[in-house]
Design a protein around this motif. Structure first.
Motif, PDB file in Angstrom:
ATOM      1  N   SER A  63       0.811  -1.208   0.000  1.00 48.29           N
ATOM      2  CA  SER A  63       0.000   0.000   0.000  1.00 48.29           C
ATOM      3  C   SER A  63       0.844   1.257   0.000  1.00 48.29           C
ATOM      4  N   ASP A  77      -2.798   3.384   2.982  1.00 53.01           N
ATOM      5  CA  ASP A  77      -3.912   2.943   3.811  1.00 53.01           C
ATOM      6  C   ASP A  77      -3.864   3.608   5.184  1.00 53.01           C
ATOM      7  N   VAL A  78      -2.655   3.890   5.675  1.00 55.47           N
ATOM      8  CA  VAL A  78      -2.506   4.582   6.952  1.00 55.47           C
ATOM      9  C   VAL A  78      -2.858   6.058   6.791  1.00 55.47           C
ATOM     10  N   ASP A 131      -4.794   7.421   4.705  1.00 52.29           N
ATOM     11  CA  ASP A 131      -6.227   7.595   4.440  1.00 52.29           C
ATOM     12  C   ASP A 131      -7.100   7.206   5.625  1.00 52.29           C
ATOM     13  N   TRP A 132      -6.480   6.674   6.694  1.00 55.35           N
ATOM     14  CA  TRP A 132      -7.277   6.280   7.859  1.00 55.35           C
ATOM     15  C   TRP A 132      -8.028   7.478   8.422  1.00 55.35           C
ATOM     16  N   TRP A 133      -7.351   8.618   8.527  1.00 50.53           N
ATOM     17  CA  TRP A 133      -8.000   9.886   8.871  1.00 50.53           C
ATOM     18  C   TRP A 133      -7.941  10.793   7.656  1.00 50.53           C
ATOM     19  N   ARG A 134      -9.067  11.370   7.303  1.00 52.61           N
ATOM     20  CA  ARG A 134      -9.129  12.269   6.157  1.00 52.61           C
ATOM     21  C   ARG A 134      -9.657  13.617   6.640  1.00 52.61           C
TER      22      ARG A 134
END
Length: 261
Positions: free
Chosen positions: A2, A6-7, A9-12
């Motif tokens: 990734s 993925d990390v 995008d964990w918080w946006r």
């Protein structure tokens, strides 16, 4: 793999973009905001992503100022002051007070915005307003949020000043005035219904401002909590300076009523 996306995008968020040596808030370098943007407009920018200025900014700041405190008898303030005598830190005392804000103590502004929106949606005229209030009461109970005050009689001194500022903003073309008109119509309806004035209170008046500024109803509650946190901080700090240990809600020589056998 990734690649760490993925990390990431964990918080946006659209609120802050940051890397070493750079902080952008809502797309603006923080150094450009410092010293040029007042605290109230900064709150508005952070929460809504929009700028606010002129009479609209004045209205927003007035609403924040008006609700900062209501004395040690207010549950949020009382809880914070009691916590301050229990050995906790200043932030813990503040958190104790803020956690007292709920549907009854702190929620009336949000509910008043909802009431105004429902009354406006019902259409013009006294009959439509009466029907809207009847439906509200059927769903929520007889109490209409934003009107009357158990302590400030006959008038909550904050409400007329706030409404005068709304009127000035309407004159300046900064807000439409529809929510102010419906709030006053509800006030008149209640007076006719009860045969005595039931003036708008601080929750009703600040709800007018937040609704005129286009805030969704939940933000009225959020902004109230932000405003009241100033009073909670002031009272927590004052209590710490005064001292006291494990202060309860009443002096110790008062006792509760025991209803058991």
């Amino acid at each position: 793999m990734s690649g760490g996306k993925d990390v990431a995008d964990w918080w946006r968020t659209e609120i802050i973009d940051m890397e070493p040596g750079r902080i952008h808030l809502r797309g603006r370098p923080v150094q450009d905001l410092i010293g040029t943007t007042g605290f109230a407009p900064m709150i508005w920018l952070m929460v809504t992503g929009q700028t606010i200025e002129g009479p609209r900014a004045d209205l927003f700041e007035a609403a924040l100022v008006a609700a900062v405190d209501h004395g040690p008898q207010a549950p949020s303030i009382a809880a914070a002051r009691m916590a301050a005598t229990c050995g906790v830190g200043l932030q813990s005392a503040m958190a104790t007070g803020l956690n007292m804000l709920g549907d009854v103590h702190g929620g009336a502004g949000e509910q008043a915005v909802m009431l105004y929106d429902a009354a406006l949606a019902a259409g013009p005229g006294d009959a439509a307003l009466g029907d809207a209030l009847d439906r509200w009461r059927a769903d929520h109970g007889r109490y209409l949020p934003g009107f009357g005050h158990r302590f400030h009689k006959p008038v909550d001194p904050r409400a007329p000043r706030l409404l005068a500022l709304v009127d000035a903003a309407v004159e300046a073309g900064a807000v439409a005035g529809a929510h102010a008109r419906i709030a006053r119509a509800i006030e008149a309806h209640l007076a006719a219904e009860r045969g005595a004035p039931v003036p708008m209170n601080i929750d009703g008046a600040t709800a007018v401002i937040y609704a005129e500024l286009g805030c969704p109803a939940p933000l009225a509650r959020g902004f109230f909590g932000l405003s009241r946190s100033v009073g909670i901080l002031a009272h927590s700090w004052e209590q710490m300076q005064q001292g006291g240990r494990n202060k309860g809600p009443t002096p110790p020589h008062y006792r509760w009523t025991y209803d058991g056998d």
